[in-house]
Design a protein around this motif. Structure first.
Motif, mmCIF file in Angstrom:
data_model
loop_
_atom_site.group_PDB
_atom_site.id
_atom_site.type_symbol
_atom_site.label_atom_id
_atom_site.label_comp_id
_atom_site.label_asym_id
_atom_site.label_seq_id
_atom_site.Cartn_x
_atom_site.Cartn_y
_atom_site.Cartn_z
ATOM 1 N N ARG A 1 0.848 -1.200 0.000
ATOM 2 C CA ARG A 1 0.000 0.000 0.000
ATOM 3 C C ARG A 1 0.879 1.244 0.000
ATOM 4 N N LEU A 2 0.423 2.275 -0.699
ATOM 5 C CA LEU A 2 1.180 3.532 -0.760
ATOM 6 C C LEU A 2 1.392 4.085 0.650
ATOM 7 N N LEU B 1 0.661 9.725 9.356
ATOM 8 C CA LEU B 1 0.444 9.796 7.899
ATOM 9 C C LEU B 1 0.683 8.427 7.260
ATOM 10 N N HIS B 2 1.726 7.740 7.715
ATOM 11 C CA HIS B 2 2.013 6.385 7.213
ATOM 12 C C HIS B 2 0.800 5.474 7.423
ATOM 13 N N ASP B 3 0.285 5.486 8.652
ATOM 14 C CA ASP B 3 -0.821 4.591 8.991
ATOM 15 C C ASP B 3 -2.110 5.008 8.270
ATOM 16 N N ALA B 4 -2.364 6.318 8.234
ATOM 17 C CA ALA B 4 -3.619 6.802 7.645
ATOM 18 C C ALA B 4 -3.682 6.471 6.157
ATOM 19 N N GLY C 1 -8.465 2.538 2.176
ATOM 20 C CA GLY C 1 -8.599 1.720 0.970
ATOM 21 C C GLY C 1 -9.035 2.539 -0.236
ATOM 22 N N ASP C 2 -9.856 3.544 0.019
ATOM 23 C CA ASP C 2 -10.342 4.397 -1.052
ATOM 24 C C ASP C 2 -9.175 5.196 -1.648
ATOM 25 N N TYR C 3 -8.333 5.749 -0.750
ATOM 26 C CA TYR C 3 -7.144 6.478 -1.223
ATOM 27 C C TYR C 3 -6.246 5.548 -2.034
ATOM 28 N N GLN C 4 -6.048 4.337 -1.508
ATOM 29 C CA GLN C 4 -5.146 3.401 -2.179
ATOM 30 C C GLN C 4 -5.600 3.115 -3.617
ATOM 31 N N SER C 5 -6.902 3.000 -3.812
ATOM 32 C CA SER C 5 -7.346 2.664 -5.163
ATOM 33 C C SER C 5 -7.523 3.904 -6.061
ATOM 34 N N ARG C 6 -7.853 5.057 -5.443
ATOM 35 C CA ARG C 6 -8.165 6.230 -6.275
ATOM 36 C C ARG C 6 -7.020 7.220 -6.435
ATOM 37 N N ALA C 7 -6.036 7.204 -5.530
ATOM 38 C CA ALA C 7 -4.979 8.228 -5.576
ATOM 39 C C ALA C 7 -4.176 8.115 -6.869
ATOM 40 N N PRO C 8 -3.687 9.263 -7.376
ATOM 41 C CA PRO C 8 -2.823 9.208 -8.554
ATOM 42 C C PRO C 8 -1.612 8.329 -8.251
#
Ligand SMILES: [Fe+2]
Length: 295
Positions: free
Chosen positions: A139-140, A219-222, A227-234
């Motif tokens: 995960r990012l 920030l690392h944990d958040a 999951g939404d950020y992981q799939s939608r983030a650039p």
């Protein structure tokens, strides 16, 4: 976003330099601005008697990485003993020496400030069954160490893919740190008062966790938990072939290690004062965003 937005390629093949002055400047500016420096021809070659070590069998049962602490010489994470253990430590030391020499040649402005930290060897396939999202390096995330407060010092890491079967290492790299911080910092809960003092008093951290360290951990944990950020983030997929190396400020660059095995990695810490442009550093970005001193 595409690969050229997040990565800069330099065709350096030698660990011991010399590196032309204009490449030195370009390398440092790109690194500090948050790009991955990619060296497709910079191969770390294990010696013939080291090749049997390039196997997950050298790990002890519970560990994913083998680590060598340069301050104590302690090798952790391996079940090997005797001469095989010594051979593994020698290979990792040789990599640490090569990585340090390379960084001195590439970025002479850093040379006086480099603090070599752990060397790690990652012989196994990247864990596809982590115990929690927080442990999931697919995960990012930006790097932050729970037990090692850095007080604003930087985390610079050199990786070499040494997979003997030629397997590429697959990464994803995310958006600029400032954009990520803009979105996540307002959502972070504040630390419990007194928690940094308590952690240090209990010996759970090596030194006191600053507000900066606390914020980077959150920030690392958040990021990993969203999951939404992981799939939608650039994000951009990078394929890092066997026989290549790459260098990156992992406290600044959102990264995910998706697939691959048999990599070596050398960590360096650097003070903010060593930066050509400290304004890009996570500490400065977070201080601008929060309007207060964080160390
Ligand atoms: Fe990481």
């Amino acid at each position: 976003m595409n690969a050229s937005d997040v990565m800069e390629t330099l065709t350096i093949a030698r660990w011991d330099g010399p590196v032309p002055a204009d490449w030195q400047r370009r390398a440092r500016a790109s690194l500090e601005a948050g790009r991955v420096l990619f060296f497709p021809a910079l191969a770390f070659r294990p010696a013939p008697d080291e090749r049997p070590l390039l196997s997950p069998a050298v790990l002890d049962n519970t560990r994913k990485n083998i680590s060598l602490d340069p301050s104590t010489g302690r090798l952790g994470g391996t079940s090997l003993a005797g001469s095989e253990r010594e051979r593994l430590a020698a290979m990792m030391t040789r990599f640490a020496t090569a990585a340090t020499g390379f960084l001195r040649a590439l970025a002479p402005g850093y040379a006086a400030h480099l603090e070599p930290a752990r060397t790690s060897f990652r012989p196994a396939e990247i864990d596809d069954r982590p115990t929690s999202p927080r442990q999931d390096d697919r995960r990012l995330h930006v790097d932050a160490f729970p037990t090692r407060p850095l007080q604003g010092r930087r985390i610079l890491r050199l990786f070499s893919n040494i997979a003997p079967d030629g397997t590429a290492r697959h990464w994803r790299v995310g958006e600029p740190f400032a954009d990520f911080a803009d979105a996540f910092v307002p959502r972070l809960r504040p630390a419990l008062p007194g928690s940094a003092t308590l952690l240090a008093a209990l010996g759970l951290t090596k030194g006191r966790r600053s507000a900066y360290d606390e914020m980077m951990l959150r920030l690392h944990d958040a990021a990993k938990r969203d999951g939404d950020y992981q799939s939608r983030a650039p994000q951009v997929a990078l394929e890092l072939p066997a026989g290549s190396s790459w260098l990156v400020y992992t406290d600044l660059v959102l990264h995910a290690a998706v697939r691959g095995h048999t990599a070596l990695e050398q960590t360096f810490y650097l003070p903010l004062s060593a930066m050509a442009d400290p304004e890009h550093a996570p500490l400065r970005v977070l201080e601008r965003l929060t309007g207060r001193a964080l160390v």
